[in-house]
Design a protein around this motif. Structure first.
Motif, PDB file in Angstrom:
ATOM      1  N   LEU A 209     -24.735  25.431  32.910  1.00 28.75           N
ATOM      2  CA  LEU A 209     -26.010  24.787  32.602  1.00 28.75           C
ATOM      3  C   LEU A 209     -26.936  25.717  31.842  1.00 28.75           C
ATOM      4  CD1 LEU A 209     -26.672  22.887  35.963  1.00 28.75           C
ATOM      5  CD2 LEU A 209     -26.023  21.903  33.758  1.00 28.75           C
ATOM      6  N   THR A 210     -26.886  26.997  32.226  1.00 30.40           N
ATOM      7  CA  THR A 210     -27.723  27.974  31.506  1.00 30.40           C
ATOM      8  C   THR A 210     -27.278  28.102  30.053  1.00 30.40           C
ATOM      9  OG1 THR A 210     -28.017  29.184  33.579  1.00 30.40           O
ATOM     10  CG2 THR A 210     -28.576  30.330  31.526  1.00 30.40           C
ATOM     11  N   GLN A 211     -25.953  28.252  29.859  1.00 31.58           N
ATOM     12  CA  GLN A 211     -25.439  28.346  28.487  1.00 31.58           C
ATOM     13  C   GLN A 211     -25.681  27.065  27.715  1.00 31.58           C
ATOM     14  OE1 GLN A 211     -21.332  29.387  28.931  1.00 31.58           O
ATOM     15  NE2 GLN A 211     -21.746  31.522  29.485  1.00 31.58           N
ATOM     16  N   SER A 212     -25.474  25.927  28.383  1.00 31.11           N
ATOM     17  CA  SER A 212     -25.705  24.654  27.710  1.00 31.11           C
ATOM     18  C   SER A 212     -27.150  24.527  27.261  1.00 31.11           C
ATOM     19  CB  SER A 212     -25.328  23.508  28.648  1.00 31.11           C
ATOM     20  OG  SER A 212     -25.615  22.267  28.055  1.00 31.11           O
ATOM     21  N   SER A 213     -28.052  24.993  28.108  1.00 29.52           N
ATOM     22  CA  SER A 213     -29.464  24.937  27.730  1.00 29.52           C
ATOM     23  C   SER A 213     -29.741  25.817  26.521  1.00 29.52           C
ATOM     24  CB  SER A 213     -30.325  25.368  28.921  1.00 29.52           C
ATOM     25  OG  SER A 213     -31.688  25.388  28.564  1.00 29.52           O
ATOM     26  N   GLU A 214     -29.119  27.016  26.516  1.00 29.23           N
ATOM     27  CA  GLU A 214     -29.315  27.912  25.367  1.00 29.23           C
ATOM     28  C   GLU A 214     -28.708  27.312  24.104  1.00 29.23           C
ATOM     29  OE1 GLU A 214     -27.568  31.543  26.555  1.00 29.23           O
ATOM     30  OE2 GLU A 214     -29.139  32.055  28.016  1.00 29.23           O
ATOM     31  N   GLN A 215     -27.465  26.776  24.229  1.00 31.68           N
ATOM     32  CA  GLN A 215     -26.834  26.176  23.057  1.00 31.68           C
ATOM     33  C   GLN A 215     -27.605  24.951  22.563  1.00 31.68           C
ATOM     34  OE1 GLN A 215     -22.757  25.345  23.969  1.00 31.68           O
ATOM     35  NE2 GLN A 215     -22.124  27.499  23.921  1.00 31.68           N
ATOM     36  N   ARG A 216     -28.171  24.211  23.509  1.00 34.50           N
ATOM     37  CA  ARG A 216     -28.959  23.048  23.100  1.00 34.50           C
ATOM     38  C   ARG A 216     -30.175  23.484  22.290  1.00 34.50           C
ATOM     39  NH1 ARG A 216     -29.562  21.255  27.706  1.00 34.50           N
ATOM     40  NH2 ARG A 216     -27.737  19.890  27.787  1.00 34.50           N
ATOM     41  N   SER A 217     -30.779  24.566  22.724  1.00 34.85           N
ATOM     42  CA  SER A 217     -31.935  25.069  21.965  1.00 34.85           C
ATOM     43  C   SER A 217     -31.506  25.519  20.575  1.00 34.85           C
ATOM     44  CB  SER A 217     -32.585  26.223  22.729  1.00 34.85           C
ATOM     45  OG  SER A 217     -33.003  25.817  24.017  1.00 34.85           O
ATOM     46  N   ILE A 218     -30.342  26.256  20.512  1.00 37.14           N
ATOM     47  CA  ILE A 218     -29.852  26.707  19.197  1.00 37.14           C
ATOM     48  C   ILE A 218     -29.480  25.507  18.335  1.00 37.14           C
ATOM     49  CG2 ILE A 218     -28.018  27.993  18.055  1.00 37.14           C
ATOM     50  CD1 ILE A 218     -27.893  29.792  20.534  1.00 37.14           C
ATOM     51  N   ARG A 219     -28.860  24.508  18.966  1.00 40.60           N
ATOM     52  CA  ARG A 219     -28.448  23.324  18.203  1.00 40.60           C
ATOM     53  C   ARG A 219     -29.656  22.571  17.658  1.00 40.60           C
ATOM     54  NH1 ARG A 219     -24.381  18.586  20.436  1.00 40.60           N
ATOM     55  NH2 ARG A 219     -24.432  17.260  18.575  1.00 40.60           N
ATOM     56  N   LEU A 220     -30.699  22.436  18.479  1.00 38.23           N
ATOM     57  CA  LEU A 220     -31.899  21.747  18.007  1.00 38.23           C
ATOM     58  C   LEU A 220     -32.536  22.488  16.841  1.00 38.23           C
ATOM     59  CD1 LEU A 220     -33.505  20.653  21.409  1.00 38.23           C
ATOM     60  CD2 LEU A 220     -32.418  19.205  19.698  1.00 38.23           C
ATOM     61  N   ILE A 265     -26.061  26.653   6.128  1.00 37.15           N
ATOM     62  CA  ILE A 265     -26.747  26.386   7.395  1.00 37.15           C
ATOM     63  C   ILE A 265     -25.777  25.750   8.387  1.00 37.15           C
ATOM     64  CG2 ILE A 265     -28.557  25.012   8.477  1.00 37.15           C
ATOM     65  CD1 ILE A 265     -30.174  25.343   5.882  1.00 37.15           C
ATOM     66  N   ALA A 266     -24.977  24.798   7.916  1.00 37.76           N
ATOM     67  CA  ALA A 266     -24.004  24.153   8.799  1.00 37.76           C
ATOM     68  C   ALA A 266     -22.984  25.151   9.329  1.00 37.76           C
ATOM     69  CB  ALA A 266     -23.305  23.023   8.052  1.00 37.76           C
ATOM     70  N   ASN A 267     -22.539  26.075   8.476  1.00 37.48           N
ATOM     71  CA  ASN A 267     -21.594  27.106   8.940  1.00 37.48           C
ATOM     72  C   ASN A 267     -22.221  27.990  10.003  1.00 37.48           C
ATOM     73  OD1 ASN A 267     -19.640  26.160   7.191  1.00 37.48           O
ATOM     74  ND2 ASN A 267     -20.137  27.620   5.579  1.00 37.48           N
ATOM     75  N   SER A 268     -23.510  28.317   9.839  1.00 36.89           N
ATOM     76  CA  SER A 268     -24.186  29.158  10.822  1.00 36.89           C
ATOM     77  C   SER A 268     -24.302  28.444  12.169  1.00 36.89           C
ATOM     78  CB  SER A 268     -25.574  29.535  10.301  1.00 36.89           C
ATOM     79  OG  SER A 268     -26.289  30.274  11.261  1.00 36.89           O
ATOM     80  N   CYS A 273     -22.724  27.357  17.899  1.00 38.29           N
ATOM     81  CA  CYS A 273     -22.557  26.284  18.888  1.00 38.29           C
ATOM     82  C   CYS A 273     -21.096  25.905  19.139  1.00 38.29           C
ATOM     83  CB  CYS A 273     -23.327  25.047  18.441  1.00 38.29           C
ATOM     84  SG  CYS A 273     -25.108  25.329  18.318  1.00 38.29           S
ATOM     85  N   LYS A 274     -20.166  26.428  18.325  1.00 37.40           N
ATOM     86  CA  LYS A 274     -18.738  26.189  18.528  1.00 37.40           C
ATOM     87  C   LYS A 274     -18.356  24.709  18.419  1.00 37.40           C
ATOM     88  CE  LYS A 274     -18.341  30.565  19.475  1.00 37.40           C
ATOM     89  NZ  LYS A 274     -17.822  31.491  18.453  1.00 37.40           N
ATOM     90  N   TYR A 275     -18.939  24.006  17.494  1.00 35.87           N
ATOM     91  CA  TYR A 275     -18.514  22.639  17.217  1.00 35.87           C
ATOM     92  C   TYR A 275     -18.789  22.339  15.739  1.00 35.87           C
ATOM     93  CZ  TYR A 275     -23.270  20.728  17.024  1.00 35.87           C
ATOM     94  OH  TYR A 275     -24.552  20.461  16.668  1.00 35.87           O
ATOM     95  N   SER A 276     -18.055  21.349  15.212  1.00 34.32           N
ATOM     96  CA  SER A 276     -18.091  21.063  13.784  1.00 34.32           C
ATOM     97  C   SER A 276     -19.308  20.200  13.451  1.00 34.32           C
ATOM     98  CB  SER A 276     -16.793  20.359  13.349  1.00 34.32           C
ATOM     99  OG  SER A 276     -16.832  20.063  11.975  1.00 34.32           O
ATOM    100  N   VAL A 277     -20.364  20.851  13.016  1.00 30.56           N
ATOM    101  CA  VAL A 277     -21.582  20.131  12.636  1.00 30.56           C
ATOM    102  C   VAL A 277     -21.346  19.321  11.373  1.00 30.56           C
ATOM    103  CG1 VAL A 277     -23.995  20.414  11.990  1.00 30.56           C
ATOM    104  CG2 VAL A 277     -22.998  21.894  13.719  1.00 30.56           C
ATOM    105  N   TRP A 278     -20.576  19.886  10.432  1.00 34.75           N
ATOM    106  CA  TRP A 278     -20.373  19.234   9.131  1.00 34.75           C
ATOM    107  C   TRP A 278     -19.696  17.873   9.300  1.00 34.75           C
ATOM    108  CZ3 TRP A 278     -22.316  20.658   4.522  1.00 34.75           C
ATOM    109  CH2 TRP A 278     -21.832  20.022   3.384  1.00 34.75           C
TER     110      TRP A 278
END
Length: 594
Positions: A209-220, A265-268, A273-278
């Motif tokens: 949950l802690t990591q998910s919260s951090e990744q969610r912030s990075i993803r946003l 930006i998408a590559n970054s 976040c370890k998922y394919s944004v593109w």
């Protein structure tokens, strides 16, 4: 003591019920078991069974007291009255007994099976029952079965002089206690492991949950940057205006730069976040839509003959932002950028193929090599239609008549140019995905050409040049038909032109047959050679050897010259060597007869 009372009452009730069912047997039993019962209650133990009396004393019974743990039971024994045979339960003695009936004959008892030795069934008790039954020493043993002190006390207890029954009982109880103790330890261990696993799962969930919260912030944060980049692309796209094909690249440089920033930006975000944004956000579709109007305008003004590399010029800056698959796909399976090229390039390309394309020009091939296979497949049928029209207009009979007239001149090869389908059709075969009908038309034209061919040593090379490329390109069915036509024409030529002679041998038909060895299959070529060459060769040799004036030195020279006519690769064939071996056998047999 309570058990004794209940057993007495149960025996009395059972005796009464038995009397109802069989009065005769009950009478006999009552006669044998009857004892006087009118004894004082305090002295009845003197007349009772001594074994029962001793058991009652051992259990704590005192004469004159009631039964039970606290003496609350009955004092007087249960009264038993004697009942004679034939008397009912309520008989008072006033009725006259019934007439005596003849005694019943008893059936002989059936032989009894031998009794099996009694099996002593082990009785399992709970730990609480065992503790309740044991004394203070035994209770100390079951407190904890793991320490050495209690093990020593158990050894001491076993070493005491106990009866065999007490020892067995002690061993059974001890084993049961150990089993229960170990089972309890296992249960406690399983509970401990379950608690530890639950604790680890809770900790892992907290970390996740802690990591998910951090990744969610990075993803946003990344999504905000992507949204800003897409807004920039749309703004730049709206500011572009294309007036000519030459100015298309210069006007779209800013748009290329904005798309490149979006990809960075998408590559970054994907790396963090370890998922394919593109792919998840379909950003390629956003890029394709920004170029849609500009590509339509640029390719509508495009002339493929003047700028055949325009596609590479416009597409290469987007190589990092687009996907073009190497395999063929349908229109529904195209990537967004392939769909863009299909909408912008294909209409102009179809018009070019139908009205402006010259088969001798390589412009179209250069353009098609810049497009993905999925887009090329959209113009495949148009290319095939143009080639089919060009094949259909060729008249093989007219072409061959002109060729035969110009045979031996400098223009003989140019006369066959309309039939050079290897020049006009073969280069476009990689871009045609369903060429069955086209290849069948080519095979028919070639067969008509062979029918019109006047075979000679001068015309053979030109005809072979027309036919040879198609022996591998045609489907198997068309290959067999074309080979059959060649076989038919060569067979007719050898029948008419070839014969074995020792004086003036015409050798050109045989040399022509040798040239067709690489075109025809080995079986077909050997069939022609065996029929027209080796058959005549061996027949002429036998006749020559049987003549009275045969010159064997001349025959050997003639044999050697024929052998040298075959190239080394052909002479190495087993069938060819077998023919010449037969010739040597005939010559040796003729010499033996001398």
């Amino acid at each position: 003591m309570t058990q004794i009372d209940s057993s007495s009452s149960s025996s009395s009730s059972s005796s009464e019920s038995d009397g109802d069912s069989d009065s005769d047997s009950e009478s006999e039993a009552s006669d044998t078991n009857f004892k006087p019962t009118n004894l004082p209650s305090k002295d009845f133990g003197k007349f009772a069974n001594s074994t029962i009396w001793n058991m009652m004393k051992n259990m704590g019974y005192k004469p004159g007291e009631g039964l039970g743990k606290h003496g609350e039971g009955r004092i007087e024994p249960i009264q038993v009255t004697h009942r004679r045979a034939g008397e009912g339960i309520s008989f008072s003695g006033s009725e006259t007994p019934a007439a005596s009936t003849p005694p019943r004959t008893k059936k002989a008892p059936a032989p009894k099976a031998p009794k099996m030795p009694a099996y002593r069934k082990t009785e399992y008790k709970l730990l609480e029952e065992i503790e309740h039954r044991t004394d203070a020493t035994m209770k100390e043993i079951f407190v904890d079965m793991t320490s050495s002190a209690e093990a020593e006390s158990l050894s001491e207890l076993l070493a005491k002089k106990l009866s065999q029954t007490d020892k067995e009982k002690l061993i059974i109880d001890t084993r049961l206690g150990l089993d229960l103790a170990f089972n309890r330890l296992e249960e406690l261990n399983r509970e401990r492991l379950a608690v530890e696993a639950q604790k680890a799962a809770v900790e892992a969930e907290i970390v996740a949950l802690t990591q998910s919260s951090e990744q969610r912030s990075i993803r946003l944060a990344g999504l905000r940057e992507i949204d800003e980049a897409i807004s920039e692309i749309r703004t730049v796209s709206q500011s572009i205006h294309i007036d000519s094909t030459e100015a298309a690249l210069g006007n779209m440089n800013k748009l290329y730069e904005a798309c490149t920033r979006l990809r960075d930006i998408a590559n970054s975000v994907e790396a963090k976040c370890k998922y394919s944004v593109w792919n998840e956000l379909q950003l390629e579709r956003a890029v394709s839509e920004s170029f849609y109007q500009h590509f339509l305008r640029a390719f509508r003004l495009w002339s493929p003959d003047e700028t055949p590399d325009l596609i590479n010029t416009l597409v290469s800056p987007l190589s990092a932002c687009i996907e073009m698959r190497p395999e063929i796909s349908t229109a529904d399976e195209m990537t967004p950028f392939e769909s863009l090229l299909n909408a912008a390039v294909i209409p102009r390309l179809k018009l070019y193929i139908g009205t402006e394309w010259a088969l001798s020009s390589d412009t179209l091939a250069q353009v098609l090599n810049q497009l993905p296979p999925a887009v090329v497949a959209c113009v495949s049928s148009d290319i095939e239609a143009v080639l089919q029209r060009n094949v259909d207009v060729v008249k093989p009979r007219v072409v061959m008549e002109k060729y035969h007239r110009e045979l031996g001149t400098d223009t003989e090869w140019s006369a066959l140019e309309p039939l050079r389908f290897d020049h006009s059709v073969v280069p476009w075969m990689p871009f045609i995905y369903n060429s069955t009908e086209l290849l069948t038309s080519v095979r028919r034209k070639l067969c008509t050409m062979l029918d019109c061919w006047s075979i000679s040593s001068e015309s053979n090379d030109a005809v072979m040049a027309l036919v040879t490329p198609w022996m591998e390109l045609l489907p198997k069915k068309d290959q067999r038909k074309l080979a059959s036509k060649i076989f038919e024409r060569l067979d007719a030529m050898l029948d008419a032109e070839f014969n074995i002679s020792t004086q003036q041998q015409r050798i050109w038909p045989f040399n022509l047959l040798l040239k067709w060895h690489g075109v025809l299959a080995n079986d077909a070529w050997l069939a022609l050679t065996s029929k027209h060459v080796f058959g005549k060769f061996l027949s002429h040799l036998r006749l020559w050897l049987e003549s009275p004036d045969a010159d064997y030195a001349e025959i050997a020279e003639w044999y050697w010259q024929w052998r040298q006519l075959f190239p080394a690769a052909i002479f190495a064939m087993p069938d060819i060597q077998n023919i010449f071996r037969q010739a040597l056998v005939c010559m040796a047999y003729a010499l033996d007869r001398l």
